[in-house]
Each structure stands twice: as structure tokens, then as C-alpha cells.
Design an enzyme around this catalytic site. Structure first.
Site, PDB file in Angstrom:
ATOM      1  N   GLU A   8      -4.467   0.699  -3.536  1.00 24.36           N
ATOM      2  CA  GLU A   8      -2.832   1.138  -3.651  1.00 24.36           C
ATOM      3  C   GLU A   8      -2.071   0.038  -3.455  1.00 24.36           C
ATOM      4  O   GLU A   8      -0.920  -0.029  -4.188  1.00 24.36           O
ATOM      5  CB  GLU A   8      -3.048   2.264  -2.436  1.00 24.36           C
ATOM      6  CG  GLU A   8      -3.481   3.500  -2.764  1.00 24.36           C
ATOM      7  CD  GLU A   8      -3.240   4.464  -1.487  1.00 24.36           C
ATOM      8  OE1 GLU A   8      -3.200   5.498  -1.753  1.00 24.36           O
ATOM      9  OE2 GLU A   8      -2.978   4.000  -0.329  1.00 24.36           O
ATOM     10  N   ASP A  64       0.906   3.785  -3.052  1.00 25.46           N
ATOM     11  CA  ASP A  64       0.526   5.274  -3.073  1.00 25.46           C
ATOM     12  C   ASP A  64       1.466   6.263  -3.623  1.00 25.46           C
ATOM     13  O   ASP A  64       1.092   7.226  -4.131  1.00 25.46           O
ATOM     14  CB  ASP A  64       0.405   5.606  -1.300  1.00 25.46           C
ATOM     15  CG  ASP A  64       0.317   6.963  -1.206  1.00 25.46           C
ATOM     16  OD1 ASP A  64      -0.653   7.441  -1.292  1.00 25.46           O
ATOM     17  OD2 ASP A  64       1.195   7.529  -0.501  1.00 25.46           O
ATOM     18  N   ASN A  80      -7.115   1.191   0.221  1.00 22.69           N
ATOM     19  CA  ASN A  80      -5.728   0.946   0.642  1.00 22.69           C
ATOM     20  C   ASN A  80      -5.455  -0.387  -0.327  1.00 22.69           C
ATOM     21  O   ASN A  80      -4.377  -0.631  -0.642  1.00 22.69           O
ATOM     22  CB  ASN A  80      -5.907   0.757   1.961  1.00 22.69           C
ATOM     23  CG  ASN A  80      -5.967   1.739   3.199  1.00 22.69           C
ATOM     24  OD1 ASN A  80      -5.908   2.805   2.531  1.00 22.69           O
ATOM     25  ND2 ASN A  80      -6.119   1.548   4.345  1.00 22.69           N
ATOM     26  N   GLU A 138       0.877  -1.272   0.001  1.00 20.18           N
ATOM     27  CA  GLU A 138      -0.027   0.050   0.033  1.00 20.18           C
ATOM     28  C   GLU A 138       0.702   1.434   0.012  1.00 20.18           C
ATOM     29  O   GLU A 138       0.514   2.321  -0.827  1.00 20.18           O
ATOM     30  CB  GLU A 138      -0.983  -0.136   1.168  1.00 20.18           C
ATOM     31  CG  GLU A 138      -1.676   1.287   1.423  1.00 20.18           C
ATOM     32  CD  GLU A 138      -2.307   1.250   2.709  1.00 20.18           C
ATOM     33  OE1 GLU A 138      -2.728   2.527   3.156  1.00 20.18           O
ATOM     34  OE2 GLU A 138      -2.530   0.181   3.505  1.00 20.18           O
TER      35      GLU A 138
END
Length: 245
Positions: free
Chosen positions: A137, A67, A134, A63
């Protein structure tokens, strides 16, 4: 040779793994070369198992990586799309696209909610709001690990940005209450400040309570699962109270 090896491995995969591969192909647009990072990407910390020295193998590391990749690709995309816009404009549009609410909604649209594994008994307001975004990502992070930056960029641009975001509409509907309130204050010769009043410690999350002050006078309060959201909520209440359009 790589295709032949992949086909040999495919025959030995479990029914669940084959189902995950099919889902990844639909969502990402390509089959994985290495299934392991995708399996980790779909594994929420609530169901993660310890792998070494008590460390749990969940999707949180992917994640983090996803991101960063998502932020870079989106920044590059809008930077090229709007060559004459300033930094503030670009930052605002990127923030709207990669916001937690936006990613959570997008993840549901493309089917990420069907492949994520989590313990439903341990749902909290925080995890309920962010688990799918989440995981999206983390999935981007898995694509990056498995297939590199170029494939990650194609996935983000061709399967996420272009089909699901009307940037012109985002521009026309942008509502940053904090910016709106600060702009109003500057025009009227006033000062705006935000003060954190309380941090409520819950079992699995924190809730922040913030108040906004105009010329040091409390105007409104707001709350949220992050300081930023609490400030935005307080600013929204202040805009309503002050009748700022």
C-alpha cells in the site's frame, strides 16, 4: 530534458539505490522520477529514523495514502466490470481483494518482501501478518506521489488486479461467515448479536475476543487482531456448531 537529467542523477546513485530502482521497475512497470518516496515506502517503522521533533520517517503515511488510492481504483474497476450488481456485492468483492491477507500474499508474489526494510528482531504476530501488505500500500502511495493518479491506476489494474485476481473465482468462493450466520438467523426468525468480551493488551499489538449470541444465548467465541476478524472467527465457529453450510 527530464530524461537527460534523470540519467545524470542515475550515474551518481549508490548501488543500493540502483538495485531499488530496478526492483521498482519490475514491480510497478515504470522507473521512478523521484526515488525518495519509494525509499520511504520500503522503510518500516521499526527501522525508521527521527527526522524532525522526534517524528520518524516511516512508510505509514504513504500506506495511508496508498490504501485510499487502492480502494478507489478497485471500487471503480469492479463497478464498471459489474454494472448490474448491487452495493453489497461490490463491497464484498472489493473487501476480499483489498483484505490484509490478500495484500500480504500479493506483496510476496510480486517481490515486495525483497525490498522492505524492517527490524526482524522486533517481529510480532501483528507485524508479521501485515508488514508486506502494508508496504505494498505504501508503494502504491509512492507511485501516486511520484507519478500521479493515472500511473497509479495503471499499476494497480495492469500489474496487480488483472494478473493476480480471478474475480469470478473470488465470487464463487466468497465465505463471509458473519453474513452467512446473519442470513441463517433471519430465515429462522432468530436474532444474532456480537459481544466484545476482552481486549488483550500485548507488547506491540492487541488481541480481541468476541462471542456471538443467538437469541441472547452465547453460541461461540472467536479471536483476532481486529474486532472484525474476531467477529468473523466467532461467526465461523458458530456456523460449524450450528452445522450451517
Amino acid at each position: 530534458m527530464k530524461v537527460r537529467l534523470w540519467l545524470t542523477q542515475f550515474k551518481t546513485l549508490s548501488k543500493e539505490d540502483k538495485k531499488l530502482i530496478a526492483s521498482i521497475k519490475t514491480i510497478v512497470g515504470s522507473k521512478p522520477f523521484n526515488l525518495k518516496p519509494y525509499k520511504i515506502a520500503t522503510q518500516h517503522t521499526s527501522v525508521a529514523k527521527s527526522v524532525k521533533d522526534g517524528v520518524k520517517e516511516s512508510n505509514e503515511r504513504l500506506e495511508y495514502l496508498g490504501d485510499a488510492v487502492l480502494g478507489l481504483v478497485v471500487a471503480n474497476y469492479i463497478f464498471k466490470k459489474y454494472p448490474y450488481k448491487d452495493e453489497g456485492f461490490l463491497t464484498e468483492i472489493r473487501s476480499r481483494i483489498v483484505s490484509r491477507d490478500s495484500l500480504n500474499l500479493l506483496a510476496r508474489k510480486i517481490g515486495v518482501n525483497h525490498i522492505v526494510q524492517f527490524d526482524s528482531r522486533r517481529k510480532t504476530p501483528n507485524s508479521h501478518k501485515s508488514i508486506y501488505g502494508n508496504t505494498l500500500e505504501a508503494l502504491i502511495g509512492a507511485v501516486y506521489v511520484d507519478q500521479g493518479f493515472n500511473r497509479s491506476q495503471k499499476f494497480i489494474v495492469n500489474k496487480l488486479l488483472i494478473p493476480h485476481f480471478d474475480i469470478e473465482e473470488i465470487i464463487s468462493t466468497t465465505k463471509n461467515y458473519k453474513s452467512k450466520l446473519i442470513e441463517w438467523s433471519q430465515k429462522n426468525g432468530k436474532t444474532t448479536s456480537f459481544e466484545l468480551l476482552e481486549t488483550k493488551e500485548k507488547t506491540h499489538f492487541k488481541e480481541f475476543v468476541t462471542q456471538v449470541l443467538i437469541d441472547d444465548e452465547p453460541i461461540a467465541k472467536g479471536q483476532g487482531l481486529s474486532k472484525k476478524k474476531a467477529e468473523q472467527d466467532a461467526a465461523r465457529e458458530a456456523c460449524i456448531s450450528l452445522e450451517i453450510e
